[in-house]
Design a protein around this motif. Sequence first.
Motif, PDB file in Angstrom:
ATOM      1  N   TYR A  15     -37.852  19.766 -11.118  1.00 56.68           N
ATOM      2  CA  TYR A  15     -36.711  19.746 -10.202  1.00 56.68           C
ATOM      3  C   TYR A  15     -36.612  18.373  -9.560  1.00 56.68           C
ATOM      4  O   TYR A  15     -37.618  17.817  -9.097  1.00 56.68           O
ATOM      5  CB  TYR A  15     -36.876  20.808  -9.115  1.00 56.68           C
ATOM      6  N   GLN A  39     -28.126  21.632  -9.399  1.00 57.28           N
ATOM      7  CA  GLN A  39     -29.493  21.562  -8.901  1.00 57.28           C
ATOM      8  C   GLN A  39     -30.253  22.855  -9.216  1.00 57.28           C
ATOM      9  O   GLN A  39     -29.695  23.943  -9.180  1.00 57.28           O
ATOM     10  CB  GLN A  39     -29.513  21.303  -7.395  1.00 57.28           C
ATOM     11  N   GLY A  40     -31.530  22.699  -9.492  1.00 57.60           N
ATOM     12  CA  GLY A  40     -32.392  23.839  -9.799  1.00 57.60           C
ATOM     13  C   GLY A  40     -33.496  23.393 -10.744  1.00 57.60           C
ATOM     14  O   GLY A  40     -33.439  22.310 -11.333  1.00 57.60           O
ATOM     15  N   PHE A  41     -34.514  24.218 -10.870  1.00 56.58           N
ATOM     16  CA  PHE A  41     -35.604  23.906 -11.790  1.00 56.58           C
ATOM     17  C   PHE A  41     -35.108  23.963 -13.231  1.00 56.58           C
ATOM     18  O   PHE A  41     -34.409  24.906 -13.614  1.00 56.58           O
ATOM     19  CB  PHE A  41     -36.759  24.886 -11.604  1.00 56.58           C
TER      20      PHE A  41
END
Length: 386
Positions: A297, A306-308
């Motif tokens: 991330y 956005q995010g893993f």
Amino acid sequence: MKSVNVGMIGYKFMGKAHSHAYKDLPMFFPAAPRPVMKALCGRDEAGVSKAAVQFGWESYETDYRKLLERDDIDLVDINAPSNAHKDIVLAAAKAGKHIFCEKPLALTLADSREMLEAVEQAGVTHMVGFNYRFAPAVRLAKKLVEEGRLGRIHHFRAWFLQDWIVDPDFPLVWRLQKEIAGSGSHGDLGAHLIDLAHYLVGDMEEVIGMSETFVRERPAADSMTGLSAKGSKDAPKAPVTVDDATLFLARFKNGALGSFEATRFAPGHRCTNSFEINGSQGSVKFDFERMNELMVYFTDDAPDVQGFRRVLATDAAHAYMDAWWPAGHTIGYEHTFIHEVLELMTALGEKRQPVPDFRDGVKCQQVLEAVDVSIEQRQWIRVEDR
């Protein structure tokens, strides 16, 4: 150096893993010096002779002293139980043999320091077996930290969860006896977490811990190998003398905070060796049960994405992977040992110390002991004071 003659002491769980690595290394990494599997050593002649044939060793010995006397042995691989490490290392160093020793290096910090002094005085090559460093996804995590892409590191949290002794009637194997193993989940599983923390984040300044032994007596074992054993629940019981679970907190010298958990009492977790690193600009998450993946991330990604993200560390862009299969074709547990042996053989060829070496083993033992002292005294302990 085109080849290295190897003598190995121990032939059970780790012996099989190391043997496999020596056999496969020349096929996939032909440029490295070739390990020649000269002799396998174990006290039980019936067992070691059978294993020598099965694993592909040229000969066998039943006394490690005879192995060390042989002129055709360059490197001694030690994966016998922990209580045997010190005596073998000291004798091997005196005999001028290069040494590869499984973790934990010794039963105590004092013994590990004596072993380090012996190999340094002898001028031999020395390596300690922390194989999880050699997973390509872990190497990617290291790269992201070193390049500053995660920013300033704030947190390292790690957990190694297993469940193979949850049954209170599981036999009393050697790993549950302090005089042989040194410690339980702390030294067996926690040692790997400590080494990964040192490798990825840096040295620790102080620690505080707690531990518990949930099952304090177990029936005697009739036979054991690896993490398996046979015995009768009606057999006489003897005390378990190690921890079943140990947890501790740490403060790193660079200001990061750490939390560590090692247990053999987590039902459903076969080998959940995991860590997460949080930095000012991003995070990574790793779980060895999905060892080819690193969750990544970055804070500077656009808000709407956005995010893993899951990074499959199998492309040639990742450490070691150009020697293996096409992208997306995963590797397994045994490959970490092949990569470990690659580092060892390459170091021997280049006449340098491999990484990790006995200094790393001592540093790990220093933290293990500091945690033990903190549990006994119920207070924070400075690692450097050990």
